[in-house]
Design an enzyme around this catalytic site. Structure first.
Site, short mmCIF file in Angstrom:
data_model
loop_
_atom_site.label_atom_id
_atom_site.label_comp_id
_atom_site.label_asym_id
_atom_site.label_seq_id
_atom_site.Cartn_x
_atom_site.Cartn_y
_atom_site.Cartn_z
N GLY A 118 60.11 41.85 3.70
CA GLY A 118 58.87 42.04 4.44
C GLY A 118 58.09 43.18 3.80
NE ARG A 119 59.82 49.13 5.27
CZ ARG A 119 59.48 49.63 6.47
NH1 ARG A 119 58.39 50.34 6.59
NH2 ARG A 119 60.25 49.44 7.51
NE ARG B 68 56.06 51.90 9.12
CZ ARG B 68 56.31 52.85 8.26
NH1 ARG B 68 55.34 53.54 7.70
NH2 ARG B 68 57.55 53.11 7.90
CB CYS C 87 44.45 60.32 26.29
SG CYS C 87 42.67 60.25 26.19
CD GLU C 88 50.36 58.77 25.17
OE1 GLU C 88 51.26 59.63 25.11
OE2 GLU C 88 50.27 57.90 26.05
C1 LIG Z 1 62.65 43.08 9.99
C2 LIG Z 1 63.53 42.07 9.37
C3 LIG Z 1 63.36 41.72 8.02
C4 LIG Z 1 62.36 42.39 7.11
O1 LIG Z 1 62.64 43.73 6.90
P1 LIG Z 1 61.85 44.56 5.80
O2 LIG Z 1 62.43 45.89 5.86
O3 LIG Z 1 60.41 44.55 6.18
O4 LIG Z 1 62.08 43.89 4.48
C5 LIG Z 1 64.15 40.72 7.51
N1 LIG Z 1 65.09 40.09 8.28
C6 LIG Z 1 65.26 40.40 9.58
C7 LIG Z 1 66.29 39.67 10.36
C8 LIG Z 1 64.51 41.39 10.16
O5 LIG Z 1 64.70 41.71 11.44
#
Ligand SMILES: *Cc1c(COP(=O)(O)O)cnc(C)c1O
Length: 419
Positions: A275-276, A312, A342-343
């Site tokens: 993902g990231r 984040r 407002c935090e």
């Molecule tokens: C969040 C997640 C990912 C992706 O994680 P990244 O750190 O963004 O690569 C992949 N698989 C599962 C099951 C997740 O919960």
């Protein structure tokens, strides 16, 4: 590597000036680089070229349908964690045979939706879930592909809130428990055992935790095969980290090399759920300075984006680089960058040496492509900001700025209050 760079002290995304987009689109907004997204996907995919594999992008990192479509066009599948994400993936044109479904809390209706879609497999996180999926599949007269999500009990050495593969975390099933669940699964006639999966955490900046997890999964696969349980897929999850600040995460090539070397003769198709690492550095959040002030010598830069837009920093104490959209040199000051919410926890950066930003100037919050917009909310009744995608010299609004009408959509005042 990304395509956010200065030209004559002005920040550009690919061939477009960020300042120009801000002039037309208003602030704040998320800005993504198409070239960066595509390149990150391709580099990750190519790194595993030697072995059979599938890249199932983790939708939760950034779920915009245009971005999902981009990866689908590159041949990618997805990893999802809800029925809503499945809806998005299908809308974006992701092939059902390339979808894996993770998460500890799948509802019956979500399971039914995935079964009807014909996804590749569920990454099952408990014995109860296994039995539920079997029952739903039997009722529908279909077979459900499954892998058990194993909790390998390795320390990913990342932030505790984003570590998932330790035995005290809620995710997965421990190795011995998984063995029992696999035996149970064999007896459940509507299940089709496809593989083994794990996901150890996020923003992991070393290769070794992945290899430790892989070794445990290999051992489990060997034991399962000895019992005659066929395993075709090994899903190693996501979690590879990126450089927000001075981290030095392994390049995908290094990560892939270690995995390939550790999996000789395994005879599995690998699944990865990045993902990231794909989207994180392909996006920024652009915001405008509203005010500057000092309280007892402590300086604050108040901007028009807040924790509802990018949570984040408040949630994990995460670091995002702050850059001026137009660089004009001069002195630097020590300041906090805070939002209008407002935090007290509403900050984007704390105690940073920054350019002496003035009211009206634009600021770029870097590395905001992952878990940025996707985690945003309407807190303080703030309409969610637009998402904009740059491709070469053009830009496209891939999600419109919300309006005040959007804020109250679906709300109703009961009749008795109208008298
Ligand atoms: C969040 C997640 C990912 C992706 O994680 P990244 O750190 O963004 O690569 C992949 N698989 C599962 C099951 C997740 O919960």
């Amino acid at each position: 590597m990304n395509y956010f760079d200065y030209r004559d002290n002005r920040l550009f995304c690919e061939e477009v000036s960020v300042e120009e987009i801000a002039r037309e689109a208003g602030t704040p907004f998320y800005l993504y680089s198409h070239r960066t997204l595509k390149q990150h996907f391709q580099v990750f995919d190519a790194a595993f070229g030697e072995i059979p594999h599938m890249i199932c992008y983790a939708v939760k990192a950034n779920s915009n349908t245009a971005i999902l479509r981009l990866f689908a066009r590159e041949g990618g599948g997805v990893d999802l964690v809800s029925g809503g994400e499945l809806y998005r993936a299908l809308k974006a044109g992701v092939e059902p045979g390339k979808i894996v479904y993770s998460g500890v809390g799948k509802r019956d209706d979500e399971i039914d939706f995935a079964l009807k879609t014909g996804i590749l497999m569920f990454n099952v996180e408990s014995d109860q879930e296994l039995r539920t999926i079997n029952e739903r599949a039997a009722t529908m007269g279909v077979r459900a592909g499954i892998a058990l999500r194993v909790n390998p009990d390795v320390d990913p050495q990342t932030h505790p809130h984003i570590s998932t593969g330790l035995k005290e975390n809620k995710f997965g099933i421990d190795v011995e428990g998984a063995l029992v669940s696999y035996r149970n699964a064999v007896a459940l006639s509507s299940l089709d055992i496809k593989g083994v999966s794990c996901h150890i955490g996020s923003q992991v900046t070393k290769v070794s935790p992945f290899i430790d997890a892989l070794e445990r999964l290999k051992d489990l696969i060997r034991r399962l095969r000895e019992e005659g349980i066929a395993i075709r897929y090994l899903d190693l999850g996501g979690g590879l980290g990126i450089a927000y600040d001075r981290e030095t995460p392994p390049h995908p090539d290094e990560y892939a090399r270690a995995i390939i070397d550790a999996s000789k003769d395994l005879d599995c198709t690998f699944i990865f759920e990045p993902g990231r690492v794909i989207v994180g550095n392909a996006g920024i959040l652009v915001t405008r300075v509203l005010y500057t002030k000092a309280n007892d010598g402590k300086r604050f830069i108040i901007v028009d984006a807040g924790m509802n837009d990018l949570i984040r920093p408040s949630l994990y104490g995460a670091f995002h680089q702050i850059r001026p959209v137009v660089r004009r040199g001069g002195e630097e000051i020590m300041a906090d960058v805070v939002g209008p919410i407002c935090e007290t926890g509403d900050f984007l950066a704390r105690g940073r040496l920054l350019p002496d930003f003035r009211r009206g100037e634009l600021m770029a919050v870097m590395s905001a492509g992952a878990y940025g917009f996707a985690m945003s909310s309407n807190y303080n009744s703030r309409p969610r900001v637009p998402e904009i995608l740059v491709r070469d010299e053009r830009w496209y609004v891939i999600r419109k700025r919300e309006t005040c009408e959007d804020l109250t959509r679906g709300e109703e005042i009961p009749d008795f209050m109208n008298v």
